[in-house]
Motif scaffolding. Structure first.
Motif, mmCIF file in Angstrom:
data_model
loop_
_atom_site.group_PDB
_atom_site.id
_atom_site.type_symbol
_atom_site.label_atom_id
_atom_site.label_comp_id
_atom_site.label_asym_id
_atom_site.label_seq_id
_atom_site.Cartn_x
_atom_site.Cartn_y
_atom_site.Cartn_z
ATOM 1 N N ALA A 6 0.690 -1.484 -0.018
ATOM 2 C CA ALA A 6 0.429 -0.401 -0.116
ATOM 3 C C ALA A 6 0.676 1.449 -0.097
ATOM 4 N N GLY A 7 0.153 2.176 -0.427
ATOM 5 C CA GLY A 7 1.072 3.634 -0.669
ATOM 6 C C GLY A 7 0.656 4.666 -1.372
ATOM 7 N N ILE A 8 0.888 6.091 -1.257
ATOM 8 C CA ILE A 8 0.202 6.734 -2.152
ATOM 9 C C ILE A 8 0.975 5.899 -3.384
ATOM 10 N N PRO A 9 0.176 6.933 -4.517
ATOM 11 C CA PRO A 9 0.940 6.815 -5.842
ATOM 12 C C PRO A 9 2.149 7.154 -6.108
ATOM 13 N N GLY A 10 2.976 5.761 -6.859
ATOM 14 C CA GLY A 10 4.812 6.649 -7.179
ATOM 15 C C GLY A 10 5.509 6.218 -6.695
ATOM 16 N N THR A 11 5.167 5.379 -5.387
ATOM 17 C CA THR A 11 6.147 5.003 -3.983
ATOM 18 C C THR A 11 6.965 4.097 -4.466
ATOM 19 N N GLY A 12 6.478 3.260 -5.528
ATOM 20 C CA GLY A 12 6.898 1.990 -5.996
ATOM 21 C C GLY A 12 6.974 1.110 -6.088
ATOM 22 N N LYS A 13 5.171 0.985 -5.393
ATOM 23 C CA LYS A 13 4.388 -0.229 -5.181
ATOM 24 C C LYS A 13 4.510 -1.436 -6.208
ATOM 25 N N SER A 14 4.321 -0.865 -7.520
ATOM 26 C CA SER A 14 3.845 -1.463 -8.056
ATOM 27 C C SER A 14 5.114 -2.413 -8.933
ATOM 28 N N ALA A 15 6.900 -1.995 -8.422
ATOM 29 C CA ALA A 15 8.105 -2.877 -8.728
ATOM 30 C C ALA A 15 8.242 -3.629 -7.621
ATOM 31 N N LEU A 16 8.112 -3.652 -6.671
ATOM 32 C CA LEU A 16 8.647 -4.255 -5.163
ATOM 33 C C LEU A 16 7.402 -5.441 -5.434
ATOM 34 N N ALA A 17 5.579 -4.864 -5.592
ATOM 35 C CA ALA A 17 4.980 -6.688 -5.564
ATOM 36 C C ALA A 17 5.339 -6.966 -6.844
ATOM 37 N N ARG A 18 5.132 -7.122 -7.930
ATOM 38 C CA ARG A 18 5.933 -7.635 -9.178
ATOM 39 C C ARG A 18 6.948 -8.720 -8.669
ATOM 40 N N GLU A 19 8.003 -7.578 -8.604
ATOM 41 C CA GLU A 19 9.263 -8.344 -8.314
ATOM 42 C C GLU A 19 8.986 -9.579 -6.853
ATOM 43 N N LEU A 20 7.828 -9.104 -5.697
ATOM 44 C CA LEU A 20 7.405 -10.712 -4.824
ATOM 45 C C LEU A 20 6.981 -11.505 -5.148
ATOM 46 N N SER A 21 5.867 -10.923 -6.163
ATOM 47 C CA SER A 21 5.229 -12.259 -7.124
ATOM 48 C C SER A 21 5.579 -12.952 -7.527
ATOM 49 N N ARG A 22 7.056 -12.558 -8.137
ATOM 50 C CA ARG A 22 7.970 -13.872 -9.512
ATOM 51 C C ARG A 22 8.720 -14.360 -7.709
ATOM 52 N N ARG A 23 9.356 -12.987 -6.727
ATOM 53 C CA ARG A 23 10.278 -14.698 -5.979
ATOM 54 C C ARG A 23 9.003 -15.621 -5.357
ATOM 55 N N LEU A 24 7.599 -14.924 -4.629
ATOM 56 C CA LEU A 24 6.547 -16.084 -4.090
ATOM 57 C C LEU A 24 6.254 -17.174 -4.630
ATOM 58 N N GLY A 25 6.215 -17.106 -5.903
ATOM 59 C CA GLY A 25 5.013 -17.738 -7.235
ATOM 60 C C GLY A 25 3.934 -16.919 -7.267
ATOM 61 N N ALA A 26 3.508 -16.017 -5.920
ATOM 62 C CA ALA A 26 2.115 -15.594 -5.835
ATOM 63 C C ALA A 26 1.194 -14.873 -6.708
ATOM 64 N N ALA A 27 0.128 -15.170 -6.530
ATOM 65 C CA ALA A 27 -0.952 -14.257 -8.101
ATOM 66 C C ALA A 27 -0.508 -13.310 -7.249
ATOM 67 N N TYR A 28 -0.475 -11.848 -8.639
ATOM 68 C CA TYR A 28 -0.353 -10.694 -8.862
ATOM 69 C C TYR A 28 -1.503 -9.770 -8.604
ATOM 70 N N LEU A 29 -2.484 -8.999 -8.356
ATOM 71 C CA LEU A 29 -3.756 -8.013 -8.702
ATOM 72 C C LEU A 29 -3.400 -6.583 -8.026
ATOM 73 N N ARG A 30 -3.180 -6.081 -9.139
ATOM 74 C CA ARG A 30 -3.165 -4.317 -9.320
ATOM 75 C C ARG A 30 -4.304 -4.194 -9.699
ATOM 76 N N VAL A 31 -4.862 -3.016 -8.130
ATOM 77 C CA VAL A 31 -5.917 -2.860 -7.994
ATOM 78 C C VAL A 31 -6.405 -1.766 -9.434
ATOM 79 N N ASP A 32 -4.471 -0.837 -9.914
ATOM 80 C CA ASP A 32 -5.169 0.398 -11.203
ATOM 81 C C ASP A 32 -5.374 -0.515 -11.902
ATOM 82 N N LYS A 33 -5.307 -1.232 -12.514
ATOM 83 C CA LYS A 33 -5.555 -2.374 -13.383
ATOM 84 C C LYS A 33 -6.501 -2.589 -13.341
ATOM 85 N N VAL A 34 -7.139 -3.169 -12.671
ATOM 86 C CA VAL A 34 -8.424 -3.397 -12.318
ATOM 87 C C VAL A 34 -9.747 -2.425 -12.538
#
Length: 169
Positions: A6-34
């Protein structure tokens, strides 16, 4: 596990979330995309619909035994409690990570670059500009949250730190 970035736009959430999803083999959900998909499909205005769709997708993935990384502003207690409810219903561990960028000049650069890039593409959704980000109604956390500052560390380094903390907590 339901890992919320979580956090305001432009902080780097998406880059970090994508990297964590890759490493964890987790589903990635981005509310902006929805939200973008809803608007680009003809929805006139999006308020709670994007989050509601993301909650449902998270619940489905958690019910399959998958970890989920959700990338969202998550600005108010109501959205935070809704995510907690999704985790409770699924019997999943909830981890909230607030992503900040303590360097105001770098944060502004990211927001402006993102906004300019989005304006070059067609579609009804676009990320907020710097003035909107500065005025964002982002309320303080009253539940447990880890804070990660993206101002001076590489995404890969921050992802490693989050993963280590997940293992040790």
């Amino acid at each position: 596990m339901l890992l919320i970035l979580a956090g305001i736009p432009g902080t780097g959430k998406s880059a970090l979330a994508r990297e964590l999803s890759r490493r964890l083999g987790a589903a990635y959900l981005r509310v902006d995309k929805v939200e973008a998909a809803l608007l680009n499909a003809g929805q006139q205005r999006v308020t709670v619909e994007g989050y509601a769709a993301a909650y449902a997708l998270a619940a489905d993935n958690l019910s399959l035994g998958l970890s989920v990384v959700a990338d969202c502003v998550n600005p108010v207690p109501e959205t935070r409690e809704a995510w907690a409810g999704v985790a409770r219903q699924a019997g999943a561990r909830l981890v909230n990570v607030e992503v900040i960028c303590s360097d105001a000049a770098e944060h502004r650069r990211r927001v402006e670059a993102r906004h300019a890039d989005a304006e070059a593409h067609a579609g009804r959704w676009s990320p907020p500009d710097w003035e909107a980000v500065r005025g964002w109604d982002y309320q303080p956390w009253h539940s447990e949250v880890w804070r990660v500052d993206t101002a001076r560390e590489a995404t890969e380094t921050l992802a490693s730190q989050v993963l280590l903390r997940l293992k040790t907590s």
